[in-house]
Design a protein around this motif. Structure first.
Motif, PDB file in Angstrom:
ATOM      1  N   ASP A 128      76.737   2.833 -34.555  1.00 18.50           N
ATOM      2  CA  ASP A 128      76.424   1.812 -33.555  1.00 18.50           C
ATOM      3  C   ASP A 128      74.918   1.814 -33.301  1.00 18.50           C
ATOM      4  N   PRO A 129      74.399   0.907 -32.493  1.00 21.81           N
ATOM      5  CA  PRO A 129      72.955   0.852 -32.241  1.00 21.81           C
ATOM      6  C   PRO A 129      72.377   2.114 -31.617  1.00 21.81           C
ATOM      7  N   LEU A 130      73.144   2.831 -30.788  1.00 19.94           N
ATOM      8  CA  LEU A 130      72.639   4.067 -30.196  1.00 19.94           C
ATOM      9  C   LEU A 130      72.423   5.127 -31.264  1.00 19.94           C
ATOM     10  N   HIS A 131      73.347   5.217 -32.188  1.00 24.02           N
ATOM     11  CA  HIS A 131      73.214   6.131 -33.324  1.00 24.02           C
ATOM     12  C   HIS A 131      71.944   5.800 -34.110  1.00 24.02           C
ATOM     13  N   TYR A 132      71.667   4.510 -34.247  1.00 22.72           N
ATOM     14  CA  TYR A 132      70.487   4.050 -34.986  1.00 22.72           C
ATOM     15  C   TYR A 132      69.186   4.417 -34.279  1.00 22.72           C
ATOM     16  N   ILE A 133      69.050   4.053 -32.993  1.00 32.61           N
ATOM     17  CA  ILE A 133      67.768   4.300 -32.318  1.00 32.61           C
ATOM     18  C   ILE A 133      67.559   5.778 -31.992  1.00 32.61           C
ATOM     19  N   SER A 134      68.614   6.585 -32.121  1.00 40.81           N
ATOM     20  CA  SER A 134      68.474   8.031 -31.925  1.00 40.81           C
ATOM     21  C   SER A 134      68.135   8.750 -33.223  1.00 40.81           C
ATOM     22  N   SER A 135      68.125   8.037 -34.336  1.00 40.88           N
ATOM     23  CA  SER A 135      67.919   8.683 -35.637  1.00 40.88           C
ATOM     24  C   SER A 135      66.463   9.062 -35.844  1.00 40.88           C
ATOM     25  N   PRO A 136      66.198  10.137 -36.575  1.00 38.66           N
ATOM     26  CA  PRO A 136      64.819  10.524 -36.882  1.00 38.66           C
ATOM     27  C   PRO A 136      64.044   9.426 -37.599  1.00 38.66           C
ATOM     28  N   ALA A 137      64.715   8.687 -38.485  1.00 43.19           N
ATOM     29  CA  ALA A 137      64.029   7.626 -39.234  1.00 43.19           C
ATOM     30  C   ALA A 137      63.501   6.554 -38.291  1.00 43.19           C
ATOM     31  N   TYR A 138      64.304   6.161 -37.293  1.00 43.04           N
ATOM     32  CA  TYR A 138      63.868   5.150 -36.326  1.00 43.04           C
ATOM     33  C   TYR A 138      62.717   5.687 -35.478  1.00 43.04           C
ATOM     34  N   ARG A 139      62.838   6.922 -35.015  1.00 36.72           N
ATOM     35  CA  ARG A 139      61.844   7.476 -34.096  1.00 36.72           C
ATOM     36  C   ARG A 139      60.523   7.802 -34.793  1.00 36.72           C
ATOM     37  N   ARG A 140      60.575   7.996 -36.095  1.00 37.79           N
ATOM     38  CA  ARG A 140      59.322   8.171 -36.829  1.00 37.79           C
ATOM     39  C   ARG A 140      58.546   6.856 -36.904  1.00 37.79           C
ATOM     40  N   ARG A 141      59.264   5.751 -36.880  1.00 35.94           N
ATOM     41  CA  ARG A 141      58.620   4.445 -37.048  1.00 35.94           C
ATOM     42  C   ARG A 141      58.310   3.759 -35.717  1.00 35.94           C
ATOM     43  N   TYR A 142      59.136   4.006 -34.692  1.00 34.44           N
ATOM     44  CA  TYR A 142      58.976   3.309 -33.426  1.00 34.44           C
ATOM     45  C   TYR A 142      59.044   4.288 -32.251  1.00 34.44           C
ATOM     46  N   ASN A 143      58.438   3.890 -31.146  1.00 27.85           N
ATOM     47  CA  ASN A 143      58.634   4.560 -29.869  1.00 27.85           C
ATOM     48  C   ASN A 143      59.743   3.788 -29.146  1.00 27.85           C
ATOM     49  N   PRO A 144      60.944   4.358 -28.977  1.00 23.71           N
ATOM     50  CA  PRO A 144      62.077   3.590 -28.435  1.00 23.71           C
ATOM     51  C   PRO A 144      61.790   2.954 -27.077  1.00 23.71           C
ATOM     52  N   LEU A 145      61.180   3.708 -26.144  1.00 31.45           N
ATOM     53  CA  LEU A 145      60.919   3.158 -24.816  1.00 31.45           C
ATOM     54  C   LEU A 145      59.903   2.023 -24.876  1.00 31.45           C
ATOM     55  N   ARG A 146      58.850   2.216 -25.658  1.00 33.29           N
ATOM     56  CA  ARG A 146      57.829   1.182 -25.772  1.00 33.29           C
ATOM     57  C   ARG A 146      58.398  -0.089 -26.415  1.00 33.29           C
ATOM     58  N   ARG A 147      59.254   0.108 -27.418  1.00 35.66           N
ATOM     59  CA  ARG A 147      59.831  -1.069 -28.087  1.00 35.66           C
ATOM     60  C   ARG A 147      60.786  -1.813 -27.152  1.00 35.66           C
ATOM     61  N   LEU A 148      61.564  -1.070 -26.354  1.00 35.82           N
ATOM     62  CA  LEU A 148      62.451  -1.710 -25.393  1.00 35.82           C
ATOM     63  C   LEU A 148      61.651  -2.513 -24.373  1.00 35.82           C
ATOM     64  N   MET A 149      60.576  -1.935 -23.866  1.00 42.33           N
ATOM     65  CA  MET A 149      59.738  -2.632 -22.891  1.00 42.33           C
ATOM     66  C   MET A 149      59.121  -3.890 -23.492  1.00 42.33           C
ATOM     67  N   HIS A 150      58.699  -3.783 -24.762  1.00 41.62           N
ATOM     68  CA  HIS A 150      58.118  -4.939 -25.437  1.00 41.62           C
ATOM     69  C   HIS A 150      59.140  -6.070 -25.542  1.00 41.62           C
ATOM     70  N   TRP A 151      60.359  -5.717 -25.945  1.00 45.94           N
ATOM     71  CA  TRP A 151      61.409  -6.724 -26.061  1.00 45.94           C
ATOM     72  C   TRP A 151      61.713  -7.359 -24.703  1.00 45.94           C
ATOM     73  N   ASN A 152      61.711  -6.552 -23.637  1.00 43.85           N
ATOM     74  CA  ASN A 152      62.005  -7.096 -22.310  1.00 43.85           C
ATOM     75  C   ASN A 152      60.917  -8.043 -21.829  1.00 43.85           C
ATOM     76  N   VAL A 153      59.669  -7.778 -22.199  1.00 42.93           N
ATOM     77  CA  VAL A 153      58.584  -8.702 -21.862  1.00 42.93           C
ATOM     78  C   VAL A 153      58.790 -10.032 -22.590  1.00 42.93           C
ATOM     79  N   LEU A 154      59.253  -9.957 -23.833  1.00 48.86           N
ATOM     80  CA  LEU A 154      59.447 -11.164 -24.641  1.00 48.86           C
ATOM     81  C   LEU A 154      60.733 -11.910 -24.305  1.00 48.86           C
TER      82      LEU A 154
END
Length: 257
Positions: A205-231
């Protein structure tokens, strides 16, 4: 990585039960979820029929970009009746698993230019492909993201503007998944598609995805969430304007059925 990773299984591979369980976002014991799955599938005579009935239910939900503080559970998406790609993927995977059909998401990254018309503020766009185990193979689709009206409006708008990509789709993207192979709104997700960037692999599921090392190496989860909320409000306005655009004039020379 510029090529979609393949899951290679022999033709007689056993049913992949690994992708049938519950997770924090996929509560398969939720009474309302199970009741809805039963109502949608009780007259179906095959796994393909069941998968398509559940797919059509989720596809009919309007696509939107809500403000969110956290990822939504399948039950929450079901209650709201609308959602973004991650929300709708969560619900579809949960419903398929509740019906006994193995399902998962494969997360890929697309060039942000595919969102032209919605936003130009993202360099990359993440997309969950839902993979469904039917007839001894994984079939992939992202067509569940777009309800029929939004998809039709987006394709027409691209044609009017002379754009090949935009609003998250390709102008010739597939409208529907038929349960007989893969279908994509944005074109084949491999090196032949200039919008395809990276394949992150398969997740529950999406939580499994954003918790993965591969995702966290590429993105900052909190910063990306905030960016999406601004948009989010700007994207919502773009969706609303797209849906409200007048239908194209009917060609008087066309035949009626």
């Amino acid at each position: 990585m510029k090529q979609l990773a393949e899951v290679l299984l022999p033709p007689d591979a056993p049913r992949p039960r690994r992708w049938l369980g519950s997770t924090p976002l996929l509560d398969l014991e939720d009474p309302r979820l199970r009741l809805r799955v039963h109502a949608l599938t009780q007259l179906c005579t095959s796994e393909r029929d069941k998968a398509l009935a559940l797919y059509r239910f989720v596809k009919r939900m309007p696509v939107c970009r809500p403000f969110k503080a956290r990822l939504q559970t399948a039950r929450q998406v079901l209650d709201v009746g609308r959602g973004d790609a991650l929300d709708k993927a969560t619900l579809l995977v949960a419903m398929l698993r509740a019906a006994g059909i193995p399902a998962r998401i494969r997360c890929i990254t697309l060039d942000g230019r595919i969102l032209r018309g919605l936003t130009s503020a993202l360099r990359e766009a993440n997309r969950p492909l839902v993979e469904v185990w039917l007839d001894g193979e994984w079939q992939q689709t992202d067509t569940y993201i777009y309800d029929a009206d939004t998809m039709a409006s987006a394709r027409q708008r691209l044609k009017d503007l002379g754009w090949e990509w935009g609003y998250g789709i390709h102008v010739e993207g597939r409208m529907l998944w038929q349960g007989e192979g893969s279908a994509f709104v944005g074109g084949q997700p491999d090196a032949s598609n200039p919008m395809f960037v990276q394949d992150f692999g398969c997740f529950d599921d999406p939580l499994h995805y954003i918790s993965s090392p591969a995702y966290r190496r590429r993105y900052n989860p909190l910063r990306r969430l905030m960016h999406w909320n601004v948009l989010a409000p700007f994207i919502e306005r773009a969706w609303r304007m797209l849906r409200e655009q007048p239908a194209p004039p009917r060609d008087p020379s066309s035949k009626t059925s």
